[in-house]
Design a protein around this motif. Structure first.
Motif, PDB file in Angstrom:
ATOM      1  N   ARG A  91       0.843  -1.190   0.000  1.00  0.00           N
ATOM      2  CA  ARG A  91       0.000   0.000   0.000  1.00  0.00           C
ATOM      3  C   ARG A  91       0.874   1.234   0.000  1.00  0.00           C
ATOM      4  NH1 ARG A  91      -2.346  -3.029   4.223  1.00  0.00           N
ATOM      5  NH2 ARG A  91      -1.284  -1.666   5.702  1.00  0.00           N
ATOM      6  N   ALA A  92       0.297   2.370  -0.353  1.00  0.00           N
ATOM      7  CA  ALA A  92       1.038   3.634  -0.238  1.00  0.00           C
ATOM      8  C   ALA A  92       1.340   3.869   1.228  1.00  0.00           C
ATOM      9  CB  ALA A  92       0.208   4.777  -0.801  1.00  0.00           C
ATOM     10  N   PRO A  93       2.608   4.042   1.624  1.00  0.00           N
ATOM     11  CA  PRO A  93       2.969   4.144   3.040  1.00  0.00           C
ATOM     12  C   PRO A  93       2.577   5.479   3.643  1.00  0.00           C
ATOM     13  CG  PRO A  93       4.882   4.497   1.672  1.00  0.00           C
ATOM     14  CD  PRO A  93       3.756   4.121   0.735  1.00  0.00           C
ATOM     15  N   ARG A  94       2.376   5.415   4.974  1.00  0.00           N
ATOM     16  CA  ARG A  94       2.154   6.637   5.734  1.00  0.00           C
ATOM     17  C   ARG A  94       3.479   7.049   6.335  1.00  0.00           C
ATOM     18  NH1 ARG A  94      -1.086   2.932   7.874  1.00  0.00           N
ATOM     19  NH2 ARG A  94      -0.006   3.064   9.871  1.00  0.00           N
ATOM     20  N   LEU A  95       3.852   8.301   6.174  1.00  0.00           N
ATOM     21  CA  LEU A  95       5.105   8.774   6.746  1.00  0.00           C
ATOM     22  C   LEU A  95       4.904   9.056   8.221  1.00  0.00           C
ATOM     23  CD1 LEU A  95       6.510  11.114   3.979  1.00  0.00           C
ATOM     24  CD2 LEU A  95       7.204   8.784   4.538  1.00  0.00           C
ATOM     25  N   ALA A  96       5.877   8.627   9.043  1.00  0.00           N
ATOM     26  CA  ALA A  96       5.768   8.808  10.481  1.00  0.00           C
ATOM     27  C   ALA A  96       5.850  10.281  10.852  1.00  0.00           C
ATOM     28  CB  ALA A  96       6.870   8.023  11.195  1.00  0.00           C
ATOM     29  N   GLN A  97       6.614  11.055  10.065  1.00  0.00           N
ATOM     30  CA  GLN A  97       6.770  12.464  10.354  1.00  0.00           C
ATOM     31  C   GLN A  97       6.446  13.261   9.098  1.00  0.00           C
ATOM     32  OE1 GLN A  97      10.803  12.824  11.612  1.00  0.00           O
ATOM     33  NE2 GLN A  97      10.502  11.659  13.496  1.00  0.00           N
ATOM     34  N   PRO A  98       5.640  14.306   9.223  1.00  0.00           N
ATOM     35  CA  PRO A  98       5.237  15.059   8.036  1.00  0.00           C
ATOM     36  C   PRO A  98       6.410  15.618   7.259  1.00  0.00           C
ATOM     37  CG  PRO A  98       3.914  15.672   9.960  1.00  0.00           C
ATOM     38  CD  PRO A  98       5.008  14.799  10.461  1.00  0.00           C
ATOM     39  N   ASP A  99       7.520  15.954   7.957  1.00  0.00           N
ATOM     40  CA  ASP A  99       8.648  16.557   7.263  1.00  0.00           C
ATOM     41  C   ASP A  99       9.728  15.546   6.929  1.00  0.00           C
ATOM     42  OD1 ASP A  99      10.471  17.870  10.163  1.00  0.00           O
ATOM     43  OD2 ASP A  99       9.346  16.010   9.826  1.00  0.00           O
ATOM     44  N   ILE A 125       3.890  -3.127  17.702  1.00  0.00           N
ATOM     45  CA  ILE A 125       4.436  -3.349  16.373  1.00  0.00           C
ATOM     46  C   ILE A 125       3.359  -3.268  15.296  1.00  0.00           C
ATOM     47  CG2 ILE A 125       4.225  -5.874  16.471  1.00  0.00           C
ATOM     48  CD1 ILE A 125       6.909  -5.983  14.939  1.00  0.00           C
ATOM     49  N   GLY A 126       2.145  -3.656  15.635  1.00  0.00           N
ATOM     50  CA  GLY A 126       1.077  -3.590  14.650  1.00  0.00           C
ATOM     51  C   GLY A 126       0.800  -2.180  14.164  1.00  0.00           C
ATOM     52  N   LYS A 127       1.128  -1.179  15.000  1.00  0.00           N
ATOM     53  CA  LYS A 127       0.944   0.216  14.611  1.00  0.00           C
ATOM     54  C   LYS A 127       2.216   0.828  14.041  1.00  0.00           C
ATOM     55  CE  LYS A 127      -2.769   1.146  17.926  1.00  0.00           C
ATOM     56  NZ  LYS A 127      -3.232   1.989  19.056  1.00  0.00           N
ATOM     57  N   LEU A 128       3.355   0.176  14.266  1.00  0.00           N
ATOM     58  CA  LEU A 128       4.621   0.684  13.742  1.00  0.00           C
ATOM     59  C   LEU A 128       4.849   0.252  12.295  1.00  0.00           C
ATOM     60  CD1 LEU A 128       7.004   0.048  16.782  1.00  0.00           C
ATOM     61  CD2 LEU A 128       6.143   2.255  15.966  1.00  0.00           C
ATOM     62  N   ARG A 129       4.402  -0.935  11.940  1.00  0.00           N
ATOM     63  CA  ARG A 129       4.635  -1.433  10.592  1.00  0.00           C
ATOM     64  C   ARG A 129       3.707  -0.708   9.603  1.00  0.00           C
ATOM     65  NH1 ARG A 129       0.908  -4.760   8.785  1.00  0.00           N
ATOM     66  NH2 ARG A 129       2.317  -5.318   7.080  1.00  0.00           N
ATOM     67  N   GLY A 130       4.140  -0.670   8.349  1.00  0.00           N
ATOM     68  CA  GLY A 130       3.375   0.027   7.326  1.00  0.00           C
ATOM     69  C   GLY A 130       3.677   1.514   7.263  1.00  0.00           C
ATOM     70  N   THR A 131       4.586   1.980   8.115  1.00  0.00           N
ATOM     71  CA  THR A 131       4.950   3.386   8.188  1.00  0.00           C
ATOM     72  C   THR A 131       6.469   3.523   8.069  1.00  0.00           C
ATOM     73  OG1 THR A 131       3.065   3.916   9.615  1.00  0.00           O
ATOM     74  CG2 THR A 131       4.923   5.442   9.659  1.00  0.00           C
ATOM     75  N   HIS A 184       9.657   5.177   9.340  1.00  0.00           N
ATOM     76  CA  HIS A 184      10.208   5.921  10.459  1.00  0.00           C
ATOM     77  C   HIS A 184      11.624   6.377  10.099  1.00  0.00           C
ATOM     78  CE1 HIS A 184       6.892   4.186  12.868  1.00  0.00           C
ATOM     79  NE2 HIS A 184       7.141   3.096  12.161  1.00  0.00           N
ATOM     80  N   THR A 185      12.268   7.078  10.985  1.00  0.00           N
ATOM     81  CA  THR A 185      13.651   7.483  10.739  1.00  0.00           C
ATOM     82  C   THR A 185      14.492   7.271  11.983  1.00  0.00           C
ATOM     83  OG1 THR A 185      13.203   9.795  11.355  1.00  0.00           O
ATOM     84  CG2 THR A 185      13.033   9.213   9.012  1.00  0.00           C
ATOM     85  N   TYR A 186      15.765   6.947  11.770  1.00  0.00           N
ATOM     86  CA  TYR A 186      16.739   6.843  12.839  1.00  0.00           C
ATOM     87  C   TYR A 186      18.008   7.536  12.370  1.00  0.00           C
ATOM     88  CZ  TYR A 186      20.271   4.981  15.984  1.00  0.00           C
ATOM     89  OH  TYR A 186      21.308   4.867  16.873  1.00  0.00           O
ATOM     90  N   GLU A 187      18.382   8.616  13.027  1.00  0.00           N
ATOM     91  CA  GLU A 187      19.558   9.386  12.630  1.00  0.00           C
ATOM     92  C   GLU A 187      19.547   9.698  11.131  1.00  0.00           C
ATOM     93  OE1 GLU A 187      21.780  10.596  14.695  1.00  0.00           O
ATOM     94  OE2 GLU A 187      20.879   9.676  16.464  1.00  0.00           O
ATOM     95  N   GLY A 188      18.365  10.053  10.631  1.00  0.00           N
ATOM     96  CA  GLY A 188      18.222  10.401   9.222  1.00  0.00           C
ATOM     97  C   GLY A 188      18.092   9.222   8.278  1.00  0.00           C
TER      98      GLY A 188
END
Length: 285
Positions: free
Chosen positions: A20-28, A233-239, A241-245
């Protein structure tokens, strides 16, 4: 039957999934993955077969308890608190953050920072290309990993290798695989927060040295530790995220998938998302 259908059959996936089209965890967030066609898996995967049981899975397995709707057992968060400035732990973390590969390898092999050093057979540093564009992060070694000193070598590892192979990846070639914990918790029990706090600086330095284009996190413990969150984890997957860029995609641990076959399709969808993120990052490089 075409190669893609054979691969899905190996994983126990009855139907073909497209991301599916992913949801970005952060708008920016800098990463803007888009849907891409699923590539044909390699021919070598056609003969792959994975047993649907794993008595010594890499994931730390506690006694079965009631599970929430996400499919993962409830447990205390492993998000460690950072050390106070000027403490011995803060100095230790600062020293680890400057290590090169040989020094880091030696530090892990000789680590006695927590009680796990008393029961381990081998430390499990990690395996793979040290300048890989892909990095996978698991939770902790299991019995087989403790004996061999390498992550994901049991049935869970076979399943992971099959799924990576469908993306054109292979351990030792174009992916680096590591765990949050470098020593096995006795009896494959869940890691303690203090154990995570002592071991996590090693993982942070590994990520800084590899500097991958995408990190795939396997399982709730690893996800909560790396992302500093208590979100299931069920809410973390499909999105994304970022870690140190660096873009991060969360999926289920292979040992969990061996016990919960219905979530294999979701895990494959997560890997497809990770490939989109990787390709997008490469296009912008």
């Amino acid at each position: 039957m075409n190669r893609r259908a054979q691969f899905l059959e190996v994983l126990g996936i009855p139907t073909e999934w497209m991301p599916r089209a992913p949801r970005l965890a952060q708008p920016d967030a800098a990463v803007q993955p888009v849907a891409m066609p699923v590539a044909e898996p390699p021919a070598a995967l056609q003969a792959a077969s994975v047993a649907e049981a794993d008595t010594h899975a890499e994931a730390p397995l506690a006694a079965p308890v009631a599970r929430p709707a996400t499919g993962e057992r409830a447990a205390p968060s492993l998000v460690p608190a950072g050390p106070a400035a000027g403490t011995a732990q803060a100095d230790r973390e600062a020293a680890i953050a400057t290590m090169d590969w040989p020094a880091l390898d030696a530090a892990v092999a000789g680590c006695t920072a927590c009680g796990l050093c008393q029961t381990r057979t081998n430390t499990v540093f990690g395996v793979g290309a040290r300048q890989a564009e892909w990095m996978l992060v698991g939770e902790a070694p299991g019995e087989n990993e403790d004996l061999q000193g390498e992550p994901f070598v049991g049935q869970a590892g076979k399943l992971l290798d099959n799924m990576l192979g469908a993306l054109g990846l292979a351990r030792g070639r174009n992916v680096f695989i590591a765990n949050v914990l470098k020593c096995r918790p006795p009896g494959n029990r869940n890691p303690e927060p203090e154990e995570v706090a002592q071991c996590e600086p090693f993982l942070r330095r590994q990520i800084a040295l590899v500097r991958p284009r995408v990190i795939v996190v396997l399982g709730r413990f690893a996800a909560q530790s790396l992302l500093r969150t208590t979100t299931p984890i069920g809410k973390l997957r499909g999105t994304v995220h970022t870690y140190e860029g660096i873009p991060v995609v969360v999926t289920y641990h292979p040992a969990y998938l061996l016990r919960t076959l219905t979530d294999k399709a979701r895990a494959w969808e997560d890997l497809c998302l990770a490939r989109e993120v990787h390709d997008r990052a490469g296009a912008g490089a």
